[in-house]
Design a protein around this motif. Sequence first.
Motif, PDB file in Angstrom:
ATOM      1  N   ASP A   1       0.823  -1.209   0.000  1.00  0.00           N
ATOM      2  CA  ASP A   1       0.000   0.000   0.000  1.00  0.00           C
ATOM      3  C   ASP A   1       0.857   1.259   0.000  1.00  0.00           C
ATOM      4  O   ASP A   1       1.899   1.320   0.658  1.00  0.00           O
ATOM      5  CB  ASP A   1      -0.927   0.019   1.218  1.00  0.00           C
ATOM      6  CG  ASP A   1      -2.041  -1.012   1.114  1.00  0.00           C
ATOM      7  OD1 ASP A   1      -2.125  -1.694   0.078  1.00  0.00           O
ATOM      8  OD2 ASP A   1      -2.821  -1.126   2.073  1.00  0.00           O
ATOM      9  N   GLN A   2       0.400   2.284  -0.703  1.00  0.00           N
ATOM     10  CA  GLN A   2       1.089   3.574  -0.720  1.00  0.00           C
ATOM     11  C   GLN A   2       0.843   4.355   0.572  1.00  0.00           C
ATOM     12  O   GLN A   2       1.749   4.993   1.109  1.00  0.00           O
ATOM     13  CB  GLN A   2       0.595   4.394  -1.914  1.00  0.00           C
ATOM     14  CG  GLN A   2       1.030   5.849  -1.937  1.00  0.00           C
ATOM     15  CD  GLN A   2       2.460   6.026  -2.384  1.00  0.00           C
ATOM     16  OE1 GLN A   2       2.766   5.929  -3.560  1.00  0.00           O
ATOM     17  NE2 GLN A   2       3.349   6.311  -1.453  1.00  0.00           N
ATOM     18  N   VAL A   3      -0.371   4.300   1.068  1.00  0.00           N
ATOM     19  CA  VAL A   3      -0.765   5.096   2.241  1.00  0.00           C
ATOM     20  C   VAL A   3      -1.505   4.225   3.237  1.00  0.00           C
ATOM     21  O   VAL A   3      -2.301   3.355   2.863  1.00  0.00           O
ATOM     22  CB  VAL A   3      -1.651   6.290   1.810  1.00  0.00           C
ATOM     23  CG1 VAL A   3      -2.390   6.898   2.992  1.00  0.00           C
ATOM     24  CG2 VAL A   3      -0.806   7.356   1.126  1.00  0.00           C
ATOM     25  N   VAL A   4      -1.244   4.443   4.518  1.00  0.00           N
ATOM     26  CA  VAL A   4      -1.978   3.804   5.605  1.00  0.00           C
ATOM     27  C   VAL A   4      -2.505   4.900   6.516  1.00  0.00           C
ATOM     28  O   VAL A   4      -2.085   6.057   6.443  1.00  0.00           O
ATOM     29  CB  VAL A   4      -1.092   2.821   6.403  1.00  0.00           C
ATOM     30  CG1 VAL A   4      -0.669   1.658   5.536  1.00  0.00           C
ATOM     31  CG2 VAL A   4       0.133   3.541   6.974  1.00  0.00           C
ATOM     32  N   ALA A   5      -3.436   4.546   7.392  1.00  0.00           N
ATOM     33  CA  ALA A   5      -3.954   5.498   8.377  1.00  0.00           C
ATOM     34  C   ALA A   5      -3.377   5.146   9.741  1.00  0.00           C
ATOM     35  O   ALA A   5      -3.529   4.022  10.220  1.00  0.00           O
ATOM     36  CB  ALA A   5      -5.479   5.454   8.422  1.00  0.00           C
ATOM     37  N   LEU A   6      -2.700   6.106  10.350  1.00  0.00           N
ATOM     38  CA  LEU A   6      -2.140   5.949  11.683  1.00  0.00           C
ATOM     39  C   LEU A   6      -3.159   6.429  12.702  1.00  0.00           C
ATOM     40  O   LEU A   6      -3.650   7.560  12.606  1.00  0.00           O
ATOM     41  CB  LEU A   6      -0.847   6.755  11.802  1.00  0.00           C
ATOM     42  CG  LEU A   6      -0.233   6.893  13.199  1.00  0.00           C
ATOM     43  CD1 LEU A   6       0.217   5.545  13.736  1.00  0.00           C
ATOM     44  CD2 LEU A   6       0.930   7.882  13.168  1.00  0.00           C
ATOM     45  N   ALA A   7      -3.473   5.574  13.666  1.00  0.00           N
ATOM     46  CA  ALA A   7      -4.414   5.925  14.729  1.00  0.00           C
ATOM     47  C   ALA A   7      -3.687   5.946  16.060  1.00  0.00           C
ATOM     48  O   ALA A   7      -2.994   4.987  16.404  1.00  0.00           O
ATOM     49  CB  ALA A   7      -5.564   4.912  14.784  1.00  0.00           C
ATOM     50  N   HIS A   8      -3.821   7.042  16.797  1.00  0.00           N
ATOM     51  CA  HIS A   8      -3.290   7.084  18.159  1.00  0.00           C
ATOM     52  C   HIS A   8      -4.328   7.682  19.093  1.00  0.00           C
ATOM     53  O   HIS A   8      -5.263   8.369  18.654  1.00  0.00           O
ATOM     54  CB  HIS A   8      -1.951   7.841  18.230  1.00  0.00           C
ATOM     55  CG  HIS A   8      -2.040   9.308  17.902  1.00  0.00           C
ATOM     56  ND1 HIS A   8      -2.322  10.268  18.845  1.00  0.00           N
ATOM     57  CD2 HIS A   8      -1.861   9.975  16.734  1.00  0.00           C
ATOM     58  CE1 HIS A   8      -2.312  11.458  18.292  1.00  0.00           C
ATOM     59  NE2 HIS A   8      -2.045  11.312  17.007  1.00  0.00           N
ATOM     60  N   THR A   9      -4.190   7.416  20.370  1.00  0.00           N
ATOM     61  CA  THR A   9      -5.227   7.779  21.331  1.00  0.00           C
ATOM     62  C   THR A   9      -4.966   9.153  21.937  1.00  0.00           C
ATOM     63  O   THR A   9      -3.853   9.674  21.910  1.00  0.00           O
ATOM     64  CB  THR A   9      -5.334   6.730  22.447  1.00  0.00           C
ATOM     65  OG1 THR A   9      -4.089   6.679  23.156  1.00  0.00           O
ATOM     66  CG2 THR A   9      -5.624   5.349  21.871  1.00  0.00           C
ATOM     67  N   THR A  10      -6.024   9.729  22.515  1.00  0.00           N
ATOM     68  CA  THR A  10      -5.953  11.034  23.167  1.00  0.00           C
ATOM     69  C   THR A  10      -6.096  10.846  24.677  1.00  0.00           C
ATOM     70  O   THR A  10      -6.513   9.784  25.141  1.00  0.00           O
ATOM     71  CB  THR A  10      -7.081  11.950  22.666  1.00  0.00           C
ATOM     72  OG1 THR A  10      -8.337  11.468  23.168  1.00  0.00           O
ATOM     73  CG2 THR A  10      -7.129  11.978  21.138  1.00  0.00           C
ATOM     74  N   PRO A  11      -5.767  11.872  25.470  1.00  0.00           N
ATOM     75  CA  PRO A  11      -5.913  11.747  26.926  1.00  0.00           C
ATOM     76  C   PRO A  11      -7.332  11.421  27.368  1.00  0.00           C
ATOM     77  O   PRO A  11      -7.535  10.786  28.408  1.00  0.00           O
ATOM     78  CB  PRO A  11      -5.475  13.120  27.435  1.00  0.00           C
ATOM     79  CG  PRO A  11      -4.566  13.645  26.387  1.00  0.00           C
ATOM     80  CD  PRO A  11      -5.112  13.139  25.086  1.00  0.00           C
TER      81      PRO A  11
END
Length: 289
Positions: free
Chosen positions: A3-13
């Motif tokens: 894949d050329q692009v992925v989605a990075l998911a990170h959490t918030t406080p």
Amino acid sequence: GGDQVVALAHTTPARGVVLTPVTNFAVRDRGHGTLSAVNSSVGVWRKLEAIRARPQVALAYHTRKHGFTDRPELVLVQGRATVLPPDPDLPRTMGEQWDRYGGDTDFGRPMEWLQRAWLRRSVVEIAVERVVVWPDLAGRGEPEAHGAPLPSAPPSQSEPRNGTAPRVDHHRAARRARRLPHVLLGWVGADGLPMVAPVEVGEARADGIELTGPLPPGGRRAGLCAHDFARFTYGQEQRRHTGWLADGVYAPHTATGYRLPESRLLFHLAGGVMTRRGIRGAPAHLREP
């Protein structure tokens, strides 16, 4: 890896999720169970520091556009991230691997000076805990989990102190999201790791935007991202939100985004200017000695 692009998911406080489309460089170590497919300029240090503070992350392999494979699966990789020390010239350190996914780095002398902060990048190394695979990119069908078993559906979260109603123009947000081909929703799973699913954007009503897809039950904080991109991401558009999801209706509370026409020169000009500006406020361990 194609894949050329992925989605990075990170959490918030507050146990929400932020979704960011990023270039996939397909670096992985099967023996050690780590994935180093994404990296970031230290000029956008707030993202790196957020991941350092809350390392629960996920990568969603959700589109084959401009990729090197036509496999149909939707794949979500979940784990805990370590932000590695910055490399002063990561693109050239990676060599052919960078050229294949990120384009060439022959900028010319004037642009080289401008790109100095953009070239200084940190790899986000993920210790993989689970790989979730759906049969198709729409997330239909039963997912198959490799590694840690999938937890049950997360319980509803407490409502925000300032209420759940939309806080930005959600009619405009819905219009913008509907015209972009890739739309994802992210939320925190019962085990604290981000979950990500493709969704379709429906009508905007008084209490939010109607969404359809493999959504979690109840009410919770969630991130919404709609985007598109050209080869090597030289042209791109992103519309990102954080907000509240309840029973298939999403109320956006924040809105960020931009549109960059397809141009290698403009891409590197914008990247150089923004990262040089951003690095001024970066922590000392990310700036150059």
